[in-house]
Design an enzyme around this catalytic site. Structure first.
Site: not given
Length: 335
Positions: A228, A247
């Site tokens: 992660d 984004h």
């Protein structure tokens, strides 16, 4: 009703009802109608039987799609492909089937809950599905397959422009954060024989990518790490590349990811919003990221502020021939 009034009403219906055609394309993609007709025209009853659909309704779907140029009826009453139907084919060079499948289900349901985003500022996808898009892809094999095909097609249009604009200098190692199937990393390493790569992805993606890179003969130069990025990234590499990753995240998580890029250069590949408020594909993309991920597109100034919050300094922005630019940053102080 006058003809002028009727024409105005028709125009309004076509505007308000514009969602009908995409959903009919989704139905055609789900049923595999284009692939079914690839070998030649077929009759309605055969198509109904092979797709497990209601014959009368299928006829109306075909007629509606034929009215906008997708599919056509032959003189003997059978149905055939048209050029406009070719992107529905699974194996066509211009195939958009994966995009249509994803848009017709995941995106359609998420955008149907857009008022949740408007009211709360939170992603509508999570509200509609009960979990995040990333969690959804990890759980739903069909959605993951469609998303991977969609991502690969997008990468095919974006990556050549990125590779042309990217200057690795004397770098010997590069970390591709959120690198998907490895297409961009392979393209970069193909031009730089002396460089090795590390691709970081979520576990459900990393497993597929590792097998794919091994099969393509890139296993020795491309390490795949399941992690992660918000929690940890491999440290000490020369360049950290994030292609349309930032984004997908709001500022706090985006800053955490950037702060974990522990090396001398960080290159973010993203769409850069114009400073003005004009309506454009950029502004629509910004809202789409919010609805689907809880993320956002950003202006150059907003990226500079985001880098600053992560202890980085924006050094330069390099446009490419695609919709993205390269935003290169470096640590404010040596790490």
């Amino acid at each position: 009703m006058t003809r002028r009034r009727a024409a105005a009403d028709d125009e309004l219906y076509l505007t308000v009802g514009a969602y009908v055609v995409p959903q009919l394309l989704y139905a055609a993609a789900r049923l595999g109608l284009a692939d079914l007709l690839a070998a030649g025209p077929q009759g309605l009853e055969d198509m109904s039987r092979k797709t497990g659909s209601h014959a009368g309704t299928l006829a109306r779907v075909l007629q509606a799609l034929a009215s906008v140029g997708v599919f056509a009826r032959t003189r003997d009453g059978r149905w055939r492909l048209t050029r406009a139907a070719e992107p529905l084919l699974s194996d066509h060079p211009r195939s958009r089937r994966a995009a249509i499948l994803f848009a017709g289900h995941e995106q359609h349901l998420a955008w149907g809950a857009v008022m949740h985003t408007v009211a709360t500022g939170q992603p509508a996808f999570d509200h509609a599905f009960g979990h995040s898009l990333h969690q959804h892809l990890a759980r739903d094999e069909a959605a993951m397959t469609a998303a991977e095909a969609l991502r690969a097609r997008r990468a095919g249009r974006r990556d050549p422009a990125v590779v042309d604009a990217l200057d690795l200098g004397e770098a010997r190692s590069i970390v591709d954060v959120g690198g998907g199937g490895g297409e961009l990393l392979i393209a970069i390493l193909s031009r730089r024989p002396g460089v090795c790569g590390v691709l970081v992805e979520a576990p459900h993606v990393a497993e597929r990518t590792r097998a794919r890179l091994q099969a393509l003969g890139w296993g020795d130069r491309c390490e795949v790490v399941a992690a992660d990025a918000r929690e940890e990234l491999p440290a000490g590499h020369d360049v950290y590349l994030l292609a349309e990753v930032v984004h997908c995240h709001e500022d706090v998580d985006a800053s955490r990811i950037l702060r974990n890029c522990r090396g001398p250069r960080v290159v973010v590949v993203e769409r850069v919003l114009p400073a003005g408020g004009r309506a454009s594909a950029d502004r629509l993309a910004d809202l789409h990221m919010l609805v689907m991920y809880g993320g956002r597109e950003r202006t150059r100034r907003e990226y500079a502020e985001l880098f600053g919050a992560a202890g980085l300094r924006l050094r330069r922005v390099t446009p490419t021939t695609s919709w993205v630019s390269l935003l290169e940053a470096a640590p404010r102080v040596a790490r």
